[in-house]
Design a protein around this motif. Structure first.
Motif, PDB file in Angstrom:
ATOM      1  N   MET A   1     -35.730 -15.748   0.658  1.00  0.00           N
ATOM      2  CA  MET A   1     -36.048 -15.872   2.166  1.00  0.00           C
ATOM      3  C   MET A   1     -35.705 -17.544   2.610  1.00  0.00           C
ATOM      4  SD  MET A   1     -39.762 -15.329   3.864  1.00  0.00           S
ATOM      5  CE  MET A   1     -40.648 -16.745   2.986  1.00  0.00           C
ATOM      6  N   SER A   2     -35.309 -17.683   3.594  1.00  0.00           N
ATOM      7  CA  SER A   2     -34.591 -19.226   3.905  1.00  0.00           C
ATOM      8  C   SER A   2     -35.911 -19.931   4.398  1.00  0.00           C
ATOM      9  CB  SER A   2     -33.737 -18.899   5.217  1.00  0.00           C
ATOM     10  OG  SER A   2     -34.185 -18.493   6.290  1.00  0.00           O
ATOM     11  N   SER A 216     -42.138  -2.938  10.670  1.00  0.00           N
ATOM     12  CA  SER A 216     -41.578  -2.739   9.427  1.00  0.00           C
ATOM     13  C   SER A 216     -40.880  -1.357   9.344  1.00  0.00           C
ATOM     14  CB  SER A 216     -42.709  -2.437   8.341  1.00  0.00           C
ATOM     15  OG  SER A 216     -43.432  -1.200   8.426  1.00  0.00           O
ATOM     16  N   LEU A 217     -39.917  -1.107   8.781  1.00  0.00           N
ATOM     17  CA  LEU A 217     -39.035   0.227   8.604  1.00  0.00           C
ATOM     18  C   LEU A 217     -39.665   1.333   8.594  1.00  0.00           C
ATOM     19  CD1 LEU A 217     -36.274   1.498   8.657  1.00  0.00           C
ATOM     20  CD2 LEU A 217     -35.733   0.716   6.537  1.00  0.00           C
ATOM     21  N   LYS A 247     -34.561  -9.803  11.354  1.00  0.00           N
ATOM     22  CA  LYS A 247     -34.349 -11.125  10.935  1.00  0.00           C
ATOM     23  C   LYS A 247     -35.584 -11.887  10.541  1.00  0.00           C
ATOM     24  CE  LYS A 247     -30.266 -11.926  13.981  1.00  0.00           C
ATOM     25  NZ  LYS A 247     -29.741 -12.713  14.885  1.00  0.00           N
ATOM     26  N   ASP A 248     -36.811 -11.431  10.780  1.00  0.00           N
ATOM     27  CA  ASP A 248     -38.152 -12.038  10.338  1.00  0.00           C
ATOM     28  C   ASP A 248     -38.608 -11.246   9.411  1.00  0.00           C
ATOM     29  OD1 ASP A 248     -38.329  -9.969  12.566  1.00  0.00           O
ATOM     30  OD2 ASP A 248     -40.385 -10.530  12.749  1.00  0.00           O
ATOM     31  N   ASP A 252     -33.412  -6.982   3.138  1.00  0.00           N
ATOM     32  CA  ASP A 252     -32.024  -7.034   4.080  1.00  0.00           C
ATOM     33  C   ASP A 252     -32.372  -5.686   5.055  1.00  0.00           C
ATOM     34  OD1 ASP A 252     -29.393  -7.004   4.823  1.00  0.00           O
ATOM     35  OD2 ASP A 252     -28.882  -5.470   3.347  1.00  0.00           O
ATOM     36  N   PHE A 253     -32.659  -6.342   6.088  1.00  0.00           N
ATOM     37  CA  PHE A 253     -33.114  -5.218   7.362  1.00  0.00           C
ATOM     38  C   PHE A 253     -32.221  -5.670   8.550  1.00  0.00           C
ATOM     39  CE2 PHE A 253     -36.978  -5.086   4.807  1.00  0.00           C
ATOM     40  CZ  PHE A 253     -37.155  -3.777   4.578  1.00  0.00           C
ATOM     41  N   THR A 254     -31.505  -4.791   9.027  1.00  0.00           N
ATOM     42  CA  THR A 254     -30.837  -5.037  10.344  1.00  0.00           C
ATOM     43  C   THR A 254     -30.884  -3.735  11.358  1.00  0.00           C
ATOM     44  OG1 THR A 254     -28.681  -3.928   9.504  1.00  0.00           O
ATOM     45  CG2 THR A 254     -28.887  -6.098   8.917  1.00  0.00           C
ATOM     46  N   PHE A 255     -30.584  -4.064  12.525  1.00  0.00           N
ATOM     47  CA  PHE A 255     -30.705  -2.859  13.435  1.00  0.00           C
ATOM     48  C   PHE A 255     -29.822  -1.970  13.127  1.00  0.00           C
ATOM     49  CE2 PHE A 255     -30.055  -0.864  17.949  1.00  0.00           C
ATOM     50  CZ  PHE A 255     -31.416  -0.557  17.733  1.00  0.00           C
ATOM     51  N   ALA A 256     -28.475  -2.191  12.672  1.00  0.00           N
ATOM     52  CA  ALA A 256     -27.651  -1.135  12.152  1.00  0.00           C
ATOM     53  C   ALA A 256     -28.329  -0.228  11.255  1.00  0.00           C
ATOM     54  CB  ALA A 256     -26.272  -1.715  11.795  1.00  0.00           C
ATOM     55  N   ARG A 257     -28.853  -0.928  10.255  1.00  0.00           N
ATOM     56  CA  ARG A 257     -29.671   0.055   9.167  1.00  0.00           C
ATOM     57  C   ARG A 257     -30.689   0.726   9.605  1.00  0.00           C
ATOM     58  NH1 ARG A 257     -33.261  -2.383   3.894  1.00  0.00           N
ATOM     59  NH2 ARG A 257     -33.654  -0.220   3.381  1.00  0.00           N
TER      60      ARG A 257
END
Length: 478
Positions: A1-2, A216-217, A247-248, A252-257
């Protein structure tokens, strides 16, 4: 995590359980009142603003139903009235004030009536101060970050009779597992994230909705799975900027995923989403729209202006050329895409040349539809302080010219569908007919046709035989 990454968390299970305790208390209170009065307690919710406000109102309604309230269509017959407000444009705020003023008479005739105001307007301190001073018949004032606390706030008013104001500046938490009562059974809004980090110079949303917070997904997948079991056929994923989803979150979560995961859920026929920000429209997201069988070929991609200079002043973080490049890429990968957009006319400093560049973008992008707005000054935003405000007469002239161009493009695109068979998800009766049914194509075009009640919720083929600028008419293909 950055370093410095802000991570979204859930409201604790203990806090959610506390709200359910208040729900039970109020339910018992309403049952006792109903026994004495011979009728159930009734509520009405009036929603101003966007689809996210609509979804918030469905959550408020879900809590109220659990508390023993039944929905009431007539404001004057209600025991509880809630205004869920919007502050994106000034006229929305003025409407709320007008309606609040009208409630004074109802309160005078029914002292037991409870009036609540919530939503985006309440996140502005000056609005809260004005309502507290001018509309003293309002019992509850709360904002966008603590909707889940309605049971507790309502209980306080019932037990103490005192006015309650509970507005939070911001939050990094999301409340899950609260009730929801949806207006429609065939289609459903599913909020996937809250807030916005973009700070466009004309927009008040980041100030009233807070920073970006992703659900969360697993929670989203659970909600969509339950909707599928209940017979829902189409979901629309909501977020101020859905492209920023994940992003928060840790991992590795993206909208595409997210789209690819939801595409696997059986029972759901169609997936839509809004709104996308051009600066975050990735190739992977374009490919997901292309490859996911349930994701509709429709993209709402607000341009706001065609002038790179105005876009910079708006803090949109892309240029005219970059935007048109995205449109080309989308059309290359998804040739049958339906494109819609938002455009602001008369942003401070907009010259005639700037406006002509907007017309150029509209001509090149060839939108199926554009939602066009006159610039509305929002106190607290950088654009409101810009001394180069465009006059109302100039704005209206440009607005009409833009509308004329877009209408001609919309009609031309629709003409290409004359005689074609299109797939329509039947939503129900048209507003103005007892025999005409309505639905939408995957590209989000409205289609009206003669049908029967048993078709509602089904995918049917309709042959288009009449073209209009904003809708199509046709006949059912047997």
């Amino acid at each position: 995590m950055s370093e410095g990454k802000r991570v979204t968390t859930k409201v604790s299970a203990e806090e959610i359980n506390r709200q359910y305790k208040y729900i039970e208390d109020i339910k018992q209170y309403n049952q006792d009142i109903a026994m004495k009065a011979g009728k159930a307690a009734r509520y009405s919710i009036e929603t101003f603003g966007c689809q996210m406000n609509e979804n918030d109102s469905e959550r408020l309604a879900g809590m109220l139903c659990e508390m023993g309230y039944s929905e009431c269509e007539v404001r004057s017959d209600s025991d509880l009235i809630i205004f869920n407000t919007c502050c994106v444009r000034e006229n929305a705020e003025q409407k709320v004030y007008g309606h609040l003023g009208a409630l004074k008479r109802l309160k005078d005739t029914n002292s037991k009536l409870i009036i609540a105001v919530c939503g985006c307007m309440m996140q502005q301190p000056e609005v809260v101060a004005h309502i507290t001073k001018t509309y003293r018949h309002v019992d509850i004032i709360f904002g966008t970050h603590n909707l889940y606390k309605l049971p507790e706030l309502l209980n306080t008013v019932i037990t103490t009779g005192k006015t309650v104001t509970d507005v939070w500046d911001s939050t990094g938490s999301i409340a899950e597992n609260m009730p929801i009562s949806r207006k429609e059974k065939i289609k459903a809004w599913v909020t996937v994230m809250y807030g916005c980090n973009n700070f466009c110079s004309y927009c008040i949303v980041p100030y009233v909705r807070g920073r970006e917070r992703s659900r969360s997904l697993d929670e989203i997948r659970k909600e969509v799975g339950e909707l599928a079991k209940e017979g829902c056929k189409e979901i629309t994923l909501l977020g101020q900027n859905v492209n920023s989803y994940g992003k928060d979150l840790e991992g590795d979560f993206t909208f595409a995923r997210l789209l690819r995961e939801l595409d696997k859920i059986e029972g759901i026929e169609r997936i839509r989403f809004m709104t996308s920000h051009p600066k975050d429209l990735s190739e992977d997201l374009i490919y997901a729209i292309r490859d996911c069988s349930k994701v509709c070929e429709h993209l709402h991609l607000p341009v706001q202006s065609g002038s790179s200079k105005i876009l910079e002043d708006m803090n949109r973080k892309y240029t005219k050329e970059k935007y048109l490049g995205l449109i080309d890429k989308v059309k290359e990968q998804i040739p049958d895409i339906g494109l819609t957009t938002d455009i602001i006319v008369g942003f401070p400093g907009e010259s005639e040349e700037d406006f002509r560049e907007t017309l150029e973008v509209v001509s090149k992008a060839e939108y199926d539809m554009a939602y066009t707005f006159l610039y509305s000054k929002r106190t607290g935003t950088p654009a409101a302080k810009n001394p180069n405000q465009v006059s109302e007469d100039v704005m209206k002239d440009r607005f009409e010219r833009l509308l004329e161009l877009q209408n001609s493009i919309s009609l031309r695109i629709n003409n290409n569908l004359l005689g074609e068979e299109v797939e329509v998800l039947v939503e129900g009766l048209s507003k103005n007919s007892d025999t005409t049914y309505t639905g939408r194509t995957r590209q989000n075009k409205i289609v009206n046709f003669k049908g029967s009640p048993d078709l509602v919720g089904k995918l049917v083929k309709v042959k288009v035989d009449t073209i209009q600028t904003w809708s199509l008419k046709g006949r059912l293909v047997q």
